[in-house]
Design a protein around this motif. Structure first.
Motif, PDB file in Angstrom:
ATOM      1  N   VAL A   1      -0.508  -7.184  -5.500  1.00 59.63           N
ATOM      2  CA  VAL A   1      -1.349  -6.000  -5.573  1.00 59.63           C
ATOM      3  C   VAL A   1      -0.568  -4.809  -5.024  1.00 59.63           C
ATOM      4  CG1 VAL A   1      -3.467  -4.876  -4.776  1.00 59.63           C
ATOM      5  CG2 VAL A   1      -3.485  -7.303  -5.393  1.00 59.63           C
ATOM      6  N   VAL A   2      -0.469  -3.779  -5.845  1.00 56.81           N
ATOM      7  CA  VAL A   2       0.100  -2.493  -5.413  1.00 56.81           C
ATOM      8  C   VAL A   2      -1.050  -1.496  -5.410  1.00 56.81           C
ATOM      9  CG1 VAL A   2       1.753  -0.665  -5.880  1.00 56.81           C
ATOM     10  CG2 VAL A   2       2.356  -3.040  -6.373  1.00 56.81           C
ATOM     11  N   ALA A   3      -1.458  -1.092  -4.235  1.00 55.12           N
ATOM     12  CA  ALA A   3      -2.574  -0.155  -4.098  1.00 55.12           C
ATOM     13  C   ALA A   3      -2.026   1.214  -3.715  1.00 55.12           C
ATOM     14  CB  ALA A   3      -3.566  -0.640  -3.050  1.00 55.12           C
ATOM     15  N   THR A   4      -2.570   2.239  -4.314  1.00 52.82           N
ATOM     16  CA  THR A   4      -2.216   3.610  -3.960  1.00 52.82           C
ATOM     17  C   THR A   4      -3.450   4.290  -3.397  1.00 52.82           C
ATOM     18  OG1 THR A   4      -2.775   4.614  -6.100  1.00 52.82           O
ATOM     19  CG2 THR A   4      -0.580   3.626  -5.874  1.00 52.82           C
ATOM     20  N   GLN A   5      -3.223   5.142  -2.454  1.00 55.42           N
ATOM     21  CA  GLN A   5      -4.339   5.891  -1.894  1.00 55.42           C
ATOM     22  C   GLN A   5      -3.884   7.297  -1.565  1.00 55.42           C
ATOM     23  OE1 GLN A   5      -5.983   4.643   1.806  1.00 55.42           O
ATOM     24  NE2 GLN A   5      -4.050   4.591   2.897  1.00 55.42           N
ATOM     25  N   ASN A   6      -4.814   8.233  -1.719  1.00 54.90           N
ATOM     26  CA  ASN A   6      -4.559   9.622  -1.359  1.00 54.90           C
ATOM     27  C   ASN A   6      -4.742   9.791   0.136  1.00 54.90           C
ATOM     28  OD1 ASN A   6      -4.160  10.353  -4.065  1.00 54.90           O
ATOM     29  ND2 ASN A   6      -6.359  10.629  -4.388  1.00 54.90           N
ATOM     30  N   PRO A   7      -4.090  10.792   0.735  1.00 51.60           N
ATOM     31  CA  PRO A   7      -4.292  11.023   2.171  1.00 51.60           C
ATOM     32  C   PRO A   7      -5.763  11.210   2.509  1.00 51.60           C
ATOM     33  CG  PRO A   7      -2.420  12.287   1.380  1.00 51.60           C
ATOM     34  CD  PRO A   7      -3.071  11.680   0.172  1.00 51.60           C
TER      35      PRO A   7
ATOM     36  N   LEU B   1       0.856  -1.182   0.000  1.00 52.67           N
ATOM     37  CA  LEU B   1       0.000   0.000   0.000  1.00 52.67           C
ATOM     38  C   LEU B   1       0.892   1.231   0.000  1.00 52.67           C
ATOM     39  CD1 LEU B   1      -2.811   1.335   0.236  1.00 52.67           C
ATOM     40  CD2 LEU B   1      -2.571   1.181   2.724  1.00 52.67           C
ATOM     41  N   ILE B   2       0.724   2.092  -0.997  1.00 52.74           N
ATOM     42  CA  ILE B   2       1.501   3.324  -1.112  1.00 52.74           C
ATOM     43  C   ILE B   2       0.564   4.489  -0.840  1.00 52.74           C
ATOM     44  CG2 ILE B   2       3.047   4.694  -2.537  1.00 52.74           C
ATOM     45  CD1 ILE B   2       3.542   2.263  -4.247  1.00 52.74           C
ATOM     46  N   GLU B   3       0.853   5.216   0.209  1.00 53.64           N
ATOM     47  CA  GLU B   3       0.012   6.350   0.586  1.00 53.64           C
ATOM     48  C   GLU B   3       0.832   7.624   0.478  1.00 53.64           C
ATOM     49  OE1 GLU B   3      -2.889   7.865   4.230  1.00 53.64           O
ATOM     50  OE2 GLU B   3      -1.342   6.364   4.593  1.00 53.64           O
ATOM     51  N   ASP B   4       0.409   8.530  -0.397  1.00 50.77           N
ATOM     52  CA  ASP B   4       1.116   9.790  -0.556  1.00 50.77           C
ATOM     53  C   ASP B   4       0.255  10.726  -1.384  1.00 50.77           C
ATOM     54  OD1 ASP B   4       3.163  11.692  -0.411  1.00 50.77           O
ATOM     55  OD2 ASP B   4       4.678  10.121  -0.488  1.00 50.77           O
ATOM     56  N   LEU B   5       0.739  11.951  -1.542  1.00 52.88           N
ATOM     57  CA  LEU B   5       0.024  12.938  -2.333  1.00 52.88           C
ATOM     58  C   LEU B   5       0.092  12.586  -3.810  1.00 52.88           C
ATOM     59  CD1 LEU B   5       1.266  16.155  -0.521  1.00 52.88           C
ATOM     60  CD2 LEU B   5      -0.991  15.134  -0.350  1.00 52.88           C
ATOM     61  N   PRO B   6      -0.852  13.088  -4.619  1.00 51.46           N
ATOM     62  CA  PRO B   6      -0.801  12.799  -6.057  1.00 51.46           C
ATOM     63  C   PRO B   6       0.448  13.407  -6.697  1.00 51.46           C
ATOM     64  CG  PRO B   6      -2.982  13.601  -5.404  1.00 51.46           C
ATOM     65  CD  PRO B   6      -2.081  13.808  -4.231  1.00 51.46           C
TER      66      PRO B   6
ATOM     67  N   MET C   1       2.750  -4.210   4.001  1.00 57.98           N
ATOM     68  CA  MET C   1       3.381  -2.977   4.486  1.00 57.98           C
ATOM     69  C   MET C   1       2.805  -1.786   3.742  1.00 57.98           C
ATOM     70  SD  MET C   1       7.209  -2.990   2.765  1.00 57.98           S
ATOM     71  CE  MET C   1       7.693  -4.514   3.549  1.00 57.98           C
ATOM     72  N   ARG C   2       3.028  -0.630   4.344  1.00 55.78           N
ATOM     73  CA  ARG C   2       2.608   0.650   3.759  1.00 55.78           C
ATOM     74  C   ARG C   2       3.814   1.561   3.710  1.00 55.78           C
ATOM     75  NH1 ARG C   2      -1.465   3.962   7.253  1.00 55.78           N
ATOM     76  NH2 ARG C   2       0.436   4.247   8.454  1.00 55.78           N
ATOM     77  N   ILE C   3       4.054   2.178   2.572  1.00 56.55           N
ATOM     78  CA  ILE C   3       5.199   3.062   2.411  1.00 56.55           C
ATOM     79  C   ILE C   3       4.729   4.410   1.884  1.00 56.55           C
ATOM     80  CG2 ILE C   3       6.765   1.135   1.976  1.00 56.55           C
ATOM     81  CD1 ILE C   3       6.744   1.908  -0.967  1.00 56.55           C
ATOM     82  N   GLU C   4       5.608   5.384   1.994  1.00 58.48           N
ATOM     83  CA  GLU C   4       5.391   6.717   1.436  1.00 58.48           C
ATOM     84  C   GLU C   4       6.588   7.059   0.561  1.00 58.48           C
ATOM     85  OE1 GLU C   4       4.866   9.379   4.658  1.00 58.48           O
ATOM     86  OE2 GLU C   4       2.985   8.478   5.341  1.00 58.48           O
ATOM     87  N   LEU C   5       6.332   7.640  -0.595  1.00 56.74           N
ATOM     88  CA  LEU C   5       7.416   8.014  -1.503  1.00 56.74           C
ATOM     89  C   LEU C   5       7.996   9.380  -1.164  1.00 56.74           C
ATOM     90  CD1 LEU C   5       6.113   6.741  -4.968  1.00 56.74           C
ATOM     91  CD2 LEU C   5       7.761   5.688  -3.445  1.00 56.74           C
ATOM     92  N   GLY C   6       7.144  10.362  -0.975  1.00 56.77           N
ATOM     93  CA  GLY C   6       7.620  11.700  -0.674  1.00 56.77           C
ATOM     94  C   GLY C   6       8.154  12.398  -1.919  1.00 56.77           C
ATOM     95  N   TYR C   7       8.377  13.699  -1.792  1.00 58.12           N
ATOM     96  CA  TYR C   7       8.889  14.473  -2.903  1.00 58.12           C
ATOM     97  C   TYR C   7      10.369  14.171  -3.116  1.00 58.12           C
ATOM     98  CZ  TYR C   7       4.617  17.233  -2.922  1.00 58.12           C
ATOM     99  OH  TYR C   7       3.318  17.629  -3.006  1.00 58.12           O
ATOM    100  N   PRO C   8      10.851  14.208  -4.359  1.00 60.93           N
ATOM    101  CA  PRO C   8      12.288  13.978  -4.588  1.00 60.93           C
ATOM    102  C   PRO C   8      13.107  15.150  -4.075  1.00 60.93           C
ATOM    103  CG  PRO C   8      11.196  14.629  -6.625  1.00 60.93           C
ATOM    104  CD  PRO C   8      10.111  14.450  -5.600  1.00 60.93           C
ATOM    105  N   ASP C   9      14.396  14.890  -3.823  1.00 57.34           N
ATOM    106  CA  ASP C   9      15.264  15.980  -3.401  1.00 57.34           C
ATOM    107  C   ASP C   9      15.545  16.891  -4.593  1.00 57.34           C
ATOM    108  OD1 ASP C   9      17.193  14.662  -4.970  1.00 57.34           O
ATOM    109  OD2 ASP C   9      17.947  13.551  -3.243  1.00 57.34           O
TER     110      ASP C   9
END
Length: 614
Positions: A141-147, A38-43, A166-174
């Protein structure tokens, strides 16, 4: 385990998903442990791109399901359609029949549709119209969800969160990764050119190898904590994967035992750090294994602790939005309010002594007016939201302008809000359901960071009989530059006590060519048309009137100048050089700013001077 194959997948994925090697490793670990991600992060941060890259590199059959509020379970699983030729119903498989499923924005669908994934994720099969059909292997299954605070989202139920390993967050790149992303090719074109590093059969062999790793009893003791059985099994699979990746696969027993004897967590603890295990932990609570709660987390809600903080003046900045709740607003009568109360007592005594009926009426009427003013004064300040605004940089000796933003979410206006901090004062009104900003000027006496101290927000509206106040300290600070002196700019080929300058041979009259853009180049010299035809940002070069390139060197200033005088002199030269459009650089004992020009280069030089520690 063939670590070379896995490392090849990580390297190829890292060329497209820039700066996210840790997230790529976690996604692969989840896949090899037969879990779901599960990937949870902003669009817009690369959640969908990560799933596309994994499917391409692993050679898996890939389907994407875009979840919306009107999607139905049959749109995912499939439906039987009547065929006239055979006079029977034929099942048409849905997009769930693939090896890698991207459930994009899964929390935009209704809970009924979300539940269509439960059986598929747990049993790797679906049941439609009374018939069970197996899904292709491997199934991931790779699920994405918005906050959850975004509009139009439905929180995932616990039963579905339980299916994700598990659930991860990508975050903005440097900044460097984002610059490479902007200058590079389109990600979709790069994905189309990828070649598979693994075949589905190889991936299943790797998953089978994970099962053969021995789990030592100390490791199982560590896992048998507050997790439910499903979560414990998932954590055990991740631990086996971590052991299989190591160079000593046959001695996992000894490593786990030694880690436990040292008092630290075994190798499985790596699965718990840096990510979230999406399994319910309330099935078997074990208070003995819980982390100790800090005393401050308990005391911060007590009045005694607040009094202790007030006595010793310990006021930490408050990040985010500050809410003025009822407990944070204090109210006492003003000097006029005390005089008003005393007058009411005298009027009551006079009315009693002389038996004045109208005196009673007037006394109690004014007393009721005073009581109502208490409520209105308190309501005028309570339930406001205070947040930090902009804080521009200033020079030492000037006033730093701290902008505070008030948000009034109630249906009535707030009048006469007064702010005070270190002798500075400001006032504003907060209209109903609107924002208003007020600037609080504070004297910047010395260079460096100027932290906003505690601000008193008060009001005496409507009659001035009561004073309601509260204390806020938003996390705001202003950068204070050294105050420049009045020295002139050093000339080119100047002596050792004023600066160092050379002639660049490049001017601003005649165009001579292009070169790659540098961060210190002026925006007015960028060749926008030429840059649009290539993948690089280009800067124009000119010939003619020679411009000067000045180096402002700390060591070349007079030896008798003290630190602050040197910083003031260098700040003066930076301002003059920027004003005249010259290229200049700065050399300090602990930092060096290369040659450049423009507003960004000026701000960088002044920041180095402001934060210099000699």
């Amino acid at each position: 385990m063939s670590s070379a194959l896995i490392q090849g997948v990580i390297q190829q994925a890292g060329k497209i998903i820039l700066g996210k090697e840790r997230q790529i490793r976690l996604a692969l670990a989840c896949l090899l442990a037969r879990g779901h991600l599960l990937i949870e992060d902003l669009p817009g941060v690369g959640k969908t791109t990560l799933a596309h890259v994994l499917a391409k590199l692993l050679g898996l059959n890939f389907h994407r399901i875009q979840f919306t509020s009107d999607i139905l379970p049959a749109d995912i699983i499939g439906v039987s359609v009547y065929e006239r030729e055979s006079a029977s119903f034929k099942f048409h498989a849905g997009p769930i029949f693939a090896q890698l499923i991207l459930a994009d924005e899964v929390n935009r669908a209704t809970p009924k549709t979300q539940s269509a994934l439960l059986e598929a994720m747990e049993e790797h099969q679906v049941t439609a119209e009374g018939e069970t059909r197996r899904l292709p292997e491997p199934f991931f299954v790779v699920a994405t969800q918005n906050p959850s605070h975004l509009v139009g989202t439905f929180p995932l139920p616990e039963s579905q969160l339980d299916r994700f390993l598990m659930r991860i967050e990508l975050g903005y790149p440097d900044r460097d990764a984002e610059r490479t992303l902007l200058q590079g090719a389109d990600r979709r074109d790069m994905i189309a050119g990828l070649d598979a590093c693994l075949a589905p059969g190889d991936l299943m062999d790797l998953q089978s190898m994970v099962k053969t790793v021995h789990a030592a009893p100390p490791l199982l003791d560590y896992i048998q904590g507050p997790l439910a059985p499903r979560g414990a099994r998932a954590l055990a699979r991740l631990a086996r994967l971590g052991a299989a990746r190591g160079p000593r696969q046959g001695r996992s027993r000894g490593r786990s035992g030694r880690a436990s004897r040292r008092g630290g967590p075994p190798a499985a603890a790596g699965a718990r750090r840096g990510t979230h295990l999406e399994h319910r932990q309330g099935e078997r609570p074990d208070l003995g294994r819980a982390d100790p709660v800090k005393l401050d987390r308990i005391l911060q809600y007590s009045q005694a602790y607040n009094f202790y903080q007030w006595v010793f003046g310990r006021h930490a900045p408050e990040p985010g939005v500050v809410f003025l709740s009822q407990r944070r607003v204090f109210i006492l009568p003003t000097r006029h309010g005390l005089s008003f109360g005393g007058s009411l007592v005298l009027m009551l005594l006079g009315s009693i002594n002389y038996s004045l009926s109208l005196g009673y009426v007037l006394t109690f009427l004014l007393a009721g007016l005073g009581v109502v003013s208490i409520l209105h004064t308190f309501r005028n300040l309570a339930h406001l939201y205070v947040s930090a605004g902009r804080v521009p940089s200033v020079f030492a000796g000037d006033s730093a302008r701290f902008q505070l933003v008030f948000e009034n979410r109630s249906g009535f206006d707030r009048h006469s809000l007064d702010l005070a901090c270190r002798g500075a004062a400001a006032s504003c009104d907060a209209p109903a359901r609107q924002h208003c900003s007020v600037v609080l000027p504070l004297k910047a006496e010395k260079r460096g960071w100027l932290q906003l101290e505690r601000v008193t927000v008060e009001t005496r509206f409507p009659l001035g009989l009561m004073r309601a106040w509260s204390y806020v300290q938003p996390d705001m600070r202003a950068l204070v530059y050294p105050r420049p002196d009045s020295a002139p700019l050093p000339l080119p080929y100047s002596d050792a006590h004023t600066g160092d300058a050379i002639s660049s041979g490049a001017g601003t009259d005649d165009f001579s060519g292009l070169r790659p853009y540098q961060a210190s180049d002026s925006p007015r010299h960028i060749a926008w048309k030429a840059s649009a035809r290539s993948e690089l940002l280009l800067t124009k070069l000119f010939e003619g009137r020679a411009a000067s390139e000045l180096w402002f060197d700390w060591t070349l200033l007079p030896a008798d100048m003290h630190t602050e005088a040197r910083l003031s002199r260098l700040a003066r030269w930076v301002l003059l050089a920027e004003e005249r459009g010259l290229r200049y650089g700065l050399k300090l004992p602990d930092a060096e700013v290369p040659l450049g020009e423009g507003f960004a280069h000026r701000e960088r030089c002044l920041k180095e001077l402001a934060l210099f520690h000699g």
